[in-house]
Scaffold this motif. Sequence first.
Motif, PDB file in Angstrom:
ATOM      1  N   LEU A 196       0.833  -1.205   0.000  1.00 25.88           N
ATOM      2  CA  LEU A 196       0.000   0.000   0.000  1.00 25.88           C
ATOM      3  C   LEU A 196       0.866   1.253   0.000  1.00 25.88           C
ATOM      4  O   LEU A 196       0.574   2.232  -0.672  1.00 25.88           O
ATOM      5  CB  LEU A 196      -0.893   0.025   1.240  1.00 25.88           C
ATOM      6  N   ASN A 197       1.950   1.189   0.772  1.00 26.08           N
ATOM      7  CA  ASN A 197       2.856   2.338   0.805  1.00 26.08           C
ATOM      8  C   ASN A 197       3.377   2.660  -0.594  1.00 26.08           C
ATOM      9  O   ASN A 197       3.557   3.804  -0.949  1.00 26.08           O
ATOM     10  CB  ASN A 197       4.034   2.072   1.742  1.00 26.08           C
TER      11      ASN A 197
ATOM     12  N   ARG B  38       0.918   4.497  -2.647  1.00 23.44           N
ATOM     13  CA  ARG B  38       0.747   5.881  -2.207  1.00 23.44           C
ATOM     14  C   ARG B  38       1.979   6.728  -2.475  1.00 23.44           C
ATOM     15  O   ARG B  38       2.007   7.911  -2.159  1.00 23.44           O
ATOM     16  CB  ARG B  38       0.466   5.908  -0.702  1.00 23.44           C
TER      17      ARG B  38
ATOM     18  N   GLU C 198      -5.156  14.921  -1.845  1.00 22.52           N
ATOM     19  CA  GLU C 198      -5.403  14.006  -0.730  1.00 22.52           C
ATOM     20  C   GLU C 198      -6.885  13.677  -0.605  1.00 22.52           C
ATOM     21  O   GLU C 198      -7.263  12.533  -0.374  1.00 22.52           O
ATOM     22  CB  GLU C 198      -4.925  14.634   0.582  1.00 22.52           C
ATOM     23  N   GLU C 199      -7.721  14.713  -0.730  1.00 23.67           N
ATOM     24  CA  GLU C 199      -9.147  14.445  -0.582  1.00 23.67           C
ATOM     25  C   GLU C 199      -9.686  13.670  -1.784  1.00 23.67           C
ATOM     26  O   GLU C 199     -10.602  12.875  -1.643  1.00 23.67           O
ATOM     27  CB  GLU C 199      -9.917  15.753  -0.379  1.00 23.67           C
TER      28      GLU C 199
ATOM     29  N   GLN D  88      -8.149  11.335  -3.433  1.00 22.15           N
ATOM     30  CA  GLN D  88      -7.860   9.924  -3.293  1.00 22.15           C
ATOM     31  C   GLN D  88      -8.848   9.234  -2.402  1.00 22.15           C
ATOM     32  O   GLN D  88      -9.070   8.048  -2.512  1.00 22.15           O
ATOM     33  CB  GLN D  88      -6.544   9.734  -2.567  1.00 22.15           C
ATOM     34  N   ASP D  89      -9.379   9.956  -1.442  1.00 17.23           N
ATOM     35  CA  ASP D  89     -10.262   9.319  -0.486  1.00 17.23           C
ATOM     36  C   ASP D  89     -11.720   9.613  -0.760  1.00 17.23           C
ATOM     37  O   ASP D  89     -12.592   9.207  -0.026  1.00 17.23           O
ATOM     38  CB  ASP D  89      -9.894   9.751   0.935  1.00 17.23           C
TER      39      ASP D  89
ATOM     40  N   ILE E 257     -10.620  -3.330  -0.354  1.00 19.61           N
ATOM     41  CA  ILE E 257      -9.397  -2.581  -0.628  1.00 19.61           C
ATOM     42  C   ILE E 257      -9.163  -2.381  -2.132  1.00 19.61           C
ATOM     43  O   ILE E 257      -8.453  -1.473  -2.545  1.00 19.61           O
ATOM     44  CB  ILE E 257      -8.185  -3.276   0.048  1.00 19.61           C
TER      45      ILE E 257
ATOM     46  N   PRO F 252     -10.269   1.343  -3.681  1.00 25.25           N
ATOM     47  CA  PRO F 252      -9.425   2.445  -3.222  1.00 25.25           C
ATOM     48  C   PRO F 252      -7.990   2.349  -3.737  1.00 25.25           C
ATOM     49  O   PRO F 252      -7.356   3.368  -4.001  1.00 25.25           O
ATOM     50  CB  PRO F 252      -9.448   2.315  -1.699  1.00 25.25           C
TER      51      PRO F 252
ATOM     52  N   VAL G 226      -6.078   5.358  -5.660  1.00 21.57           N
ATOM     53  CA  VAL G 226      -4.930   6.086  -5.131  1.00 21.57           C
ATOM     54  C   VAL G 226      -3.752   6.004  -6.098  1.00 21.57           C
ATOM     55  O   VAL G 226      -3.071   6.998  -6.348  1.00 21.57           O
ATOM     56  CB  VAL G 226      -4.546   5.611  -3.718  1.00 21.57           C
TER      57      VAL G 226
ATOM     58  N   PRO H 134      -8.990  -0.747   5.534  1.00 22.50           N
ATOM     59  CA  PRO H 134     -10.145   0.150   5.491  1.00 22.50           C
ATOM     60  C   PRO H 134     -11.007   0.067   6.736  1.00 22.50           C
ATOM     61  O   PRO H 134     -11.701   1.011   7.064  1.00 22.50           O
ATOM     62  CB  PRO H 134     -10.906  -0.328   4.265  1.00 22.50           C
TER      63      PRO H 134
ATOM     64  N   ASN I  20      -6.042   7.063   2.556  1.00 23.03           N
ATOM     65  CA  ASN I  20      -4.758   7.072   1.855  1.00 23.03           C
ATOM     66  C   ASN I  20      -3.779   8.095   2.406  1.00 23.03           C
ATOM     67  O   ASN I  20      -2.590   7.861   2.450  1.00 23.03           O
ATOM     68  CB  ASN I  20      -4.984   7.309   0.374  1.00 23.03           C
TER      69      ASN I  20
END
Lengths: 616, 77
Positions: free
Chosen positions: A104-105, A108, A218-219, A221-222, A273, A276, A280, B14, B40
Amino acid sequence: MQRWILGKKNQITLAGAILIVIGFISSLGFKNEIVAVWALVIASVIGAAPIAIQAYQALRVKVVSIDVLVTMAVVGAFLIKNYEESAIVTFLFLFGSFLEQRTLNKTRSAIKELTEMAPESALKQMENGEFEEVEVDEVDVGDILLVKTGAKIPVDGTVLSGEGSINEASITGESLPVSKEEGSNVFAGTILDNGTIQIVANRVGEDTTFGKIIELVEEAQDSKSEAERFIDGFSKYYTPAVLLLGIIVWAFSRNLELAITILVLGCPGALVIGVPVSNVAGIGNGARHGVLLKGSEVIKDFSRLDTMVFDKTGTLTVGNPSVAEKEYYGDNIDEALGYLASVERESDHPLAKAVLTEIGETQFSPVENTEVIKGGGVTANVNGHRIAVGNVALMENEGVHISKQARNDIDRFEKGGNSLVLTAVDGELKILMGVRDQIRAGVKEDLKRLKRLGVKNLIMLSGDNQGTVDVVSRELGLTEAHGNMLPEDKSAFVKKLIEKGQIVAFVGDGVNDSPSLALANIGIAMGSGTDVAIETSDVVLMNSDFSRLPHGLGLTKAIARNMKQNIVIAIGVVLFLLASVFFSEWMNMSIGMLVHEGSILVVILNGMRLLRYRLR
Amino acid sequence: MKKATIQLDTLACPSCVQKIENAVKSMDGVEKDSVKVLFNASKVKFDFDEERLSVEDTEKAITALGYDVKKSQVRAK
């Protein structure tokens, strides 16, 4: 104690692995069952501890999380003395989350690169007049800051003294340094390549242009799409439902083994997962390539686009009209050029600026009796000569003779989409200039790429006259082009397209076109980091770079595909697992957990492919 | 009313988001509709009444759930 255990998760995972190996060797190799059982029991207990703590914390805030399912499954395995399964399941679950975190890192990382460009410290002038290093959060509006060569500009501000050149790539994407002097504006996150300047802070923190870009990304992505919100709502009930199913199966069949296997197999993982992760990684790729996508709803619409509407001036064309063609007639042209420049110098007409730039250095003379003729041009006296500057109608009014050759030139210039500027000295035509707005370099190829990516209609709307618009449209190969349009006409046009059921993107410069940008399904702003552009649009092309548009479109299509793949993988795996628990012999808790964790890694790795996406 | 932004250690699952969201929403003085947990970016954003709650209290609640707080920022709204 709880925190200590959670902090040592990685060590626990490793210890669990070693104990499991010891258990199997002593059982299979040495037939020493006592050592084997104890090794597996210890592995289960230490492995279950962090999971149980997380489950307890989740239940305290009324969430039935995946940890709850796994904890119950492990406890169940313990009750039926199946220590092998309990040890392997806890280990796989912990190791899986470790890998998830690592991968995940990676997905991102693109965004992280962006946020890491944010300034951290500043040299602030204290009450005694000395500059001291402080954290950037401690800088307030109005503070005076010193920036030295090589340092980041900490806030948005104005240069008070000193000069230097600044690399503004982080804001505009343009890497050529821009020189700054007293009174220039500077932006947070840009780098002072050389020189030393003192600035006064105008905007700090999240209010700076850079801060806004980061916040936006940032917003974005989420931000959640409808589909994702559905999955979220679904998983809120899904996990408790799996728990219930497990209990029901146990109540009816009295088969604890089957019940706990269902708990493990039902864990929602890849499904939650998968989407998302695509989001991202895709938005990160865009940010890296100068295309800011504001969220997943935008991605959905953008990827299914069928009509693109462009503003002409400043979007398809450069936006500064310039002299493209010229012809001279007779002698004493230098003199005539001087007169023309002298007259145009006093005008604020947009064509005058283009003419002056074209002439450059020349002999200026005093101008008398200037008269502006509406819809025609200007007449004036210069050095005793009568000068007329304007269109063909003005020349005819002035009784200027236009030769056959000049007539041909005029026709040619007009067909080329030029606005005409004719100059007559004492009733004799001397100069003919054709002024037009140049098409941006590379736009033609970019439009072709957009078509290849499946955009059906390319439409241009402009405030210019239809003739000019047609010329540009022909040159670029557009589907439709409409001239003489005011901003409200443009937005009405966009509205009509949407009512016809098309998915419409509007591409404009973000200031005068904001109604159309807001109205279109996708508003694409050619922003050079201006606030209006960032706020009113759905997609921002950094540094007004048109060539990033095809990349943006191709990228959103790739993201949309990627999300679908992930959903298919996730649902497919769950169905496969549930089917095999009822219809096959070999399925058990450990294999279920392995497949489950595997599917999570597969969707993350699939999402990561988007980081490397490039338009071919 | 103040606006707080809390930067957390990387969030990996999540379901963490749901936990943190519920925990923060349940605190007295937090504007419920303003709570946003960015998965994220690993950030929590919310508006709160500074007379009824301090950011430190929220930080403690989040830490108690097992998530490390890296730094927090409070701004006037």
